[in-house]
Design a protein around this motif. Structure first.
Motif, PDB file in Angstrom:
ATOM      1  N   SER A  86     -28.247  19.266  -4.317  1.00  0.00           N
ATOM      2  CA  SER A  86     -28.790  20.173  -3.032  1.00  0.00           C
ATOM      3  C   SER A  86     -30.120  19.379  -2.570  1.00  0.00           C
ATOM      4  N   GLU A  87     -30.233  19.156  -1.080  1.00  0.00           N
ATOM      5  CA  GLU A  87     -31.356  18.523  -0.861  1.00  0.00           C
ATOM      6  C   GLU A  87     -32.659  19.407  -1.225  1.00  0.00           C
ATOM      7  N   TYR A  88     -32.719  20.700  -1.605  1.00  0.00           N
ATOM      8  CA  TYR A  88     -33.785  21.411  -1.882  1.00  0.00           C
ATOM      9  C   TYR A  88     -34.012  21.505  -3.267  1.00  0.00           C
ATOM     10  N   GLN A  89     -33.193  20.512  -4.221  1.00  0.00           N
ATOM     11  CA  GLN A  89     -33.760  20.516  -5.631  1.00  0.00           C
ATOM     12  C   GLN A  89     -34.871  19.651  -6.085  1.00  0.00           C
ATOM     13  N   TRP A  90     -35.780  19.786  -6.459  1.00  0.00           N
ATOM     14  CA  TRP A  90     -36.960  19.123  -6.977  1.00  0.00           C
ATOM     15  C   TRP A  90     -36.465  18.225  -8.338  1.00  0.00           C
ATOM     16  N   LEU A  91     -36.309  16.832  -8.040  1.00  0.00           N
ATOM     17  CA  LEU A  91     -35.969  15.887  -8.900  1.00  0.00           C
ATOM     18  C   LEU A  91     -37.142  15.299  -9.575  1.00  0.00           C
ATOM     19  N   LEU A 123     -33.257  26.299  -8.217  1.00  0.00           N
ATOM     20  CA  LEU A 123     -32.665  26.828  -7.090  1.00  0.00           C
ATOM     21  C   LEU A 123     -32.293  28.503  -7.550  1.00  0.00           C
ATOM     22  N   LEU A 124     -32.289  29.284  -6.390  1.00  0.00           N
ATOM     23  CA  LEU A 124     -31.965  30.612  -6.374  1.00  0.00           C
ATOM     24  C   LEU A 124     -31.062  31.047  -7.545  1.00  0.00           C
ATOM     25  N   ASP A 125     -29.977  30.399  -7.490  1.00  0.00           N
ATOM     26  CA  ASP A 125     -28.752  30.854  -8.274  1.00  0.00           C
ATOM     27  C   ASP A 125     -29.044  30.520  -9.765  1.00  0.00           C
ATOM     28  N   TYR A 126     -29.468  29.689 -10.087  1.00  0.00           N
ATOM     29  CA  TYR A 126     -30.005  29.242 -11.701  1.00  0.00           C
ATOM     30  C   TYR A 126     -31.149  30.331 -11.836  1.00  0.00           C
ATOM     31  N   LYS A 127     -32.117  30.610 -11.018  1.00  0.00           N
ATOM     32  CA  LYS A 127     -33.400  31.411 -11.211  1.00  0.00           C
ATOM     33  C   LYS A 127     -32.796  32.775 -11.522  1.00  0.00           C
ATOM     34  N   LEU A 128     -31.902  33.138 -10.622  1.00  0.00           N
ATOM     35  CA  LEU A 128     -31.055  34.451 -10.858  1.00  0.00           C
ATOM     36  C   LEU A 128     -30.480  34.511 -12.538  1.00  0.00           C
ATOM     37  N   LYS A 129     -29.773  33.615 -12.791  1.00  0.00           N
ATOM     38  CA  LYS A 129     -28.995  33.452 -14.015  1.00  0.00           C
ATOM     39  C   LYS A 129     -30.151  33.442 -15.327  1.00  0.00           C
ATOM     40  N   LEU A 130     -31.326  32.653 -15.147  1.00  0.00           N
ATOM     41  CA  LEU A 130     -32.283  33.020 -16.008  1.00  0.00           C
ATOM     42  C   LEU A 130     -32.673  34.332 -16.393  1.00  0.00           C
ATOM     43  N   PHE A 131     -32.943  34.981 -15.129  1.00  0.00           N
ATOM     44  CA  PHE A 131     -33.407  36.474 -15.298  1.00  0.00           C
ATOM     45  C   PHE A 131     -32.341  37.360 -16.063  1.00  0.00           C
ATOM     46  N   LYS A 132     -31.250  36.995 -15.662  1.00  0.00           N
ATOM     47  CA  LYS A 132     -30.228  37.893 -16.318  1.00  0.00           C
ATOM     48  C   LYS A 132     -30.303  37.609 -18.002  1.00  0.00           C
ATOM     49  N   GLU A 133     -30.105  36.388 -18.173  1.00  0.00           N
ATOM     50  CA  GLU A 133     -30.237  35.975 -19.708  1.00  0.00           C
ATOM     51  C   GLU A 133     -31.402  36.750 -20.236  1.00  0.00           C
ATOM     52  N   PHE A 134     -32.449  36.775 -19.716  1.00  0.00           N
ATOM     53  CA  PHE A 134     -33.944  37.404 -20.170  1.00  0.00           C
ATOM     54  C   PHE A 134     -33.523  38.753 -20.455  1.00  0.00           C
ATOM     55  N   GLY A 145     -43.261  38.370  -8.626  1.00  0.00           N
ATOM     56  CA  GLY A 145     -43.806  37.094  -8.764  1.00  0.00           C
ATOM     57  C   GLY A 145     -42.496  36.223  -8.094  1.00  0.00           C
ATOM     58  N   PHE A 146     -42.773  35.002  -7.458  1.00  0.00           N
ATOM     59  CA  PHE A 146     -41.759  34.098  -7.106  1.00  0.00           C
ATOM     60  C   PHE A 146     -41.229  33.387  -8.186  1.00  0.00           C
ATOM     61  N   PHE A 147     -41.825  33.063  -9.362  1.00  0.00           N
ATOM     62  CA  PHE A 147     -41.207  32.475 -10.363  1.00  0.00           C
ATOM     63  C   PHE A 147     -40.310  31.398 -10.150  1.00  0.00           C
ATOM     64  N   ASP A 148     -40.886  30.334  -9.271  1.00  0.00           N
ATOM     65  CA  ASP A 148     -40.180  29.099  -9.366  1.00  0.00           C
ATOM     66  C   ASP A 148     -40.450  28.235 -10.679  1.00  0.00           C
ATOM     67  N   GLY A 149     -39.298  27.987 -11.263  1.00  0.00           N
ATOM     68  CA  GLY A 149     -39.312  27.260 -12.535  1.00  0.00           C
ATOM     69  C   GLY A 149     -39.004  28.230 -13.665  1.00  0.00           C
ATOM     70  N   PHE A 150     -39.454  29.429 -13.491  1.00  0.00           N
ATOM     71  CA  PHE A 150     -39.405  30.485 -14.711  1.00  0.00           C
ATOM     72  C   PHE A 150     -39.654  29.804 -15.907  1.00  0.00           C
ATOM     73  N   HIS A 151     -41.168  29.310 -15.618  1.00  0.00           N
ATOM     74  CA  HIS A 151     -41.685  28.496 -17.018  1.00  0.00           C
ATOM     75  C   HIS A 151     -42.176  29.610 -17.864  1.00  0.00           C
ATOM     76  N   THR A 152     -42.779  29.092 -18.945  1.00  0.00           N
ATOM     77  CA  THR A 152     -43.536  29.980 -20.198  1.00  0.00           C
ATOM     78  C   THR A 152     -44.426  30.850 -19.634  1.00  0.00           C
ATOM     79  N   GLY A 153     -45.313  30.536 -18.882  1.00  0.00           N
ATOM     80  CA  GLY A 153     -46.068  31.398 -18.076  1.00  0.00           C
ATOM     81  C   GLY A 153     -45.306  32.691 -17.293  1.00  0.00           C
ATOM     82  N   HIS A 154     -44.462  32.341 -16.730  1.00  0.00           N
ATOM     83  CA  HIS A 154     -43.464  33.416 -15.807  1.00  0.00           C
ATOM     84  C   HIS A 154     -42.849  34.079 -16.960  1.00  0.00           C
TER      85      HIS A 154
END
Length: 318
Positions: free
Chosen positions: A217-222, A78-89, A25-34
């Motif tokens: 970052s300009e790529y961060q959804w705010l 953003l990618l670095d944060y998503k990877l951090k969430l994966f690691k914590e999981f 999956g792409f897992f943008d947000g890593f929400h409860t469904g992900h």
């Protein structure tokens, strides 16, 4: 957690000898469904004593097949944060694929042979709406017939809140409408962004409400323009704040969009600090005041509301 960057076509020696369970999956947000997808994969990995592996992508897959606006190119995580969430999981390994036209153009059989089978899966897990190629038929309904029994295919059904599917699209829409409390329900945690503290116009200091200007970052959804209650993580400590996303319309009709945060009872110089902002509650929209005194009166009320929020949610600083 190991991160393996992959580019199509893979080198011949790019493969795993260890048995794995792969969550796709792409897992943008890593929400409860992900998280439900990852949890199902984690249970399968624990059951068989294998590695828990995530196969994900380095950017929006949509970049390959359509022109996207600058707003659409942004990410919930953003990618670095998503990877951090994966690691914590508890993920053991991430297969980070460069999602290119050539990668997308593989047939399902090629995708299984060139990617999935290389990493020795006993099971592959994904959400019901996951696709793995450029054709409509490249979906989880059809994947088992292409796999032909080589490994188990597990499809996780939609997770719903209030009869609505939890999705990244729903989160983006709620961010654009300032519904940050709903966003946090969908994520299962506070929406978090990261930025660096930079110099601003320093008008807040003159008004008695000095602000920390956070450059993202300009790529961060705010979240959309407005006033929010936040906590700000500096190092390992959290501080209470009221954040403004807007253009300072009281002073100029043509100002740039800024994120400014007044930290309550905080008096340190933090220029250059990389901080994490946890967005907790939406207070009000941006208002153009007639005078600076009117603005200060409203800021006093905003501060009272922020302190009241802390009194009702004392755990937010833990």
């Amino acid at each position: 957690m190991d991160i393996i960057k992959l580019h199509y076509p893979l080198d011949d020696d790019c493969q795993s000898k260890d048995k794995t369970v792969i969550a796709m999956g792409f897992f943008d947000g890593f929400h409860t469904g992900h998280q439900a997808v990852l949890q199902r994969a984690k249970e399968e990995a624990q059951k068989h004593g294998t590695k828990l592996v995530v196969l994900t992508y380095d950017h929006h897959p949509a970049l390959v097949y359509k022109k996207m606006s600058s707003h659409e190119k942004r990410y919930i995580t953003l990618l670095d944060y998503k990877l951090k969430l994966f690691k914590e999981f508890g993920v053991d390994e991430v297969l980070l694929v460069n999602y290119s036209y050539q990668f997308q153009s593989q047939s399902p059989q090629e995708f299984i042979q060139h990617f999935l089978s290389r990493f020795n899966p006993i099971a592959v897990v994904a959400g019901f709406d996951h696709t793995y190629g450029g054709e409509p038929a490249d979906n989880m309904v059809n994947l088992p017939k292409y796999v032909n029994g080589a490994f188990k295919v597990i499809t996780v059904p939609a997770l719903k809140q209030n009869d609505q599917k939890v999705s990244s699209t729903q989160i983006r829409n709620n961010l654009d409408n300032g519904h940050i409390e709903k966003v946090n329900q969908l994520l299962g945690r506070p929406f978090q962004t990261e930025g660096v503290i930079v110099h601003g116009e320093e008008r807040g200091r003159l008004l008695g409400y000095p602000t920390a200007n956070v450059e993202h970052s300009e790529y961060q959804w705010l979240p959309t323009i407005g006033i929010y209650i936040v906590t700000v993580e500096i190092g390992r400590k959290k501080y209470l704040g009221m954040a403004s996303i807007g253009k300072n319309v009281t002073f100029s009709d043509n100002g740039p969009m800024t994120v400014e945060i007044n930290l309550i009872d905080f008096h340190q110089n933090i220029y250059g600090e990389v901080v994490r902002v946890n967005w907790l509650s939406h207070g009000r929209g941006e208002i153009k005041f007639k005078t600076a005194d009117d603005l200060v009166e409203q800021l006093d009320r905003d501060e009272q509301d922020t302190r009241h929020y802390l009194s009702e949610h004392p755990d937010i600083l833990n």
